[in-house]
Design an enzyme around this catalytic site. Sequence first.
Site, PDB file in Angstrom:
ATOM      1  N   LYS A 193       0.968  -1.383  -0.035  1.00  0.00           N
ATOM      2  CA  LYS A 193      -0.137  -0.387  -0.107  1.00  0.00           C
ATOM      3  C   LYS A 193       1.099   0.941  -0.294  1.00  0.00           C
ATOM      4  O   LYS A 193       0.085   2.620  -0.329  1.00  0.00           O
ATOM      5  CB  LYS A 193      -0.974   0.089   1.138  1.00  0.00           C
ATOM      6  CG  LYS A 193      -1.982  -1.384   0.818  1.00  0.00           C
ATOM      7  CD  LYS A 193      -2.689  -0.950   2.572  1.00  0.00           C
ATOM      8  CE  LYS A 193      -3.497  -2.368   2.461  1.00  0.00           C
ATOM      9  NZ  LYS A 193      -4.810  -2.881   3.619  1.00  0.00           N
TER      10      LYS A 193
ATOM     11  N   TYR B  22      -1.896   0.354  11.881  1.00  0.00           N
ATOM     12  CA  TYR B  22      -3.617   0.307  12.115  1.00  0.00           C
ATOM     13  C   TYR B  22      -4.122   0.674  13.616  1.00  0.00           C
ATOM     14  O   TYR B  22      -3.953   1.299  13.748  1.00  0.00           O
ATOM     15  CB  TYR B  22      -3.943  -1.525  11.979  1.00  0.00           C
ATOM     16  CG  TYR B  22      -3.770  -1.985  10.710  1.00  0.00           C
ATOM     17  CD1 TYR B  22      -4.279  -0.873   9.159  1.00  0.00           C
ATOM     18  CD2 TYR B  22      -3.323  -3.269  10.283  1.00  0.00           C
ATOM     19  CE1 TYR B  22      -3.298  -2.240   8.199  1.00  0.00           C
ATOM     20  CE2 TYR B  22      -3.085  -3.613   9.335  1.00  0.00           C
ATOM     21  CZ  TYR B  22      -2.780  -2.786   8.223  1.00  0.00           C
ATOM     22  OH  TYR B  22      -2.639  -3.250   6.544  1.00  0.00           O
TER      23      TYR B  22
END
Length: 313
Positions: free
Chosen positions: A73, A249
């Site tokens: 990502k 996260y």
Amino acid sequence: MAHSCPPERLQAALDDVVSRMAARVRRGKVADYIPPLAEVDPQQFGIAVALNDGSVHVAGDADAPFSIQSVSKVFSLTLALGQVGDGLWKRVGREPSGNAFNSIVQLEHEKGIPRNPFINAGAIMVADVLLAGHKPRETIGEILHFVRALAQDDSITIDPLVARAEKATGFRNVALANYMKSFGTLDNEPEMVLGVYFHQCAMAMSCRQLAQAGGFLANGGRNPLTGFSVVAPERARRINAIMLTCGHYDGSGDFAFRVGLPSKSGVGGGILAILPGTASIAVWSPGLSEQGNSLLGTDALEFLSRRMGWSVF
């Protein structure tokens, strides 16, 4: 800010990390919801440090390829910013999520705008941006070409077995894409966007290759291997900022507290960490924490950052 880094001291630290991690009994749990990842030997551990002078220092299983998963990502975000610039931030936020990486709850509250580009919904949105006007195969090829150029290594590939397994088991990601489509925030057909997303996550790289690919983020946006500018210095800083706040996260705050480096994790057990001005660091240990981050990889980076005095704080 560059840190001094005598090669002998760094190599001794890496060798020490490997011996410490080899002695560990608790190694986390491999990502068994993607069948090929469930078969990876949890005893493996590798680490590589690519310095801004172009040298690479490695220890352990640093040349064993693994599925980089969400570490990809970072590279898709860099490409998307190259295509649409800061217009990207109209479609995806920059705030930590505080929820699991595949949560759908926030997406409903925020009307189909993902909280950041590193949670799954955000990365699917980034894939949608990259897909604009292209076939999925072309976009996948572009991402792979970009990463190969960054690492100066054409042997980097996408693992077709993992890509197929991602598609066969990625029901939550399908839900996220369909949900964004229902809000009108996704431009392309969900199936096409997911094809790009699943394949980028299935990229296989070693710690050595990954550390080299991340080098531009440690070197003010310039590739240390070629001297070519990949992104402007300001953009490199901003990508690093998002890695620091969102790269792990709902474990991002704890990682920043313990390690103090911008980083991005993946459920294949890889972590790419950046010490701006000095080094790009890749570590791999397949066993994960409850948040889906490499358990030993995090511990190893904490040890290395303390031993070398490496932190952005």
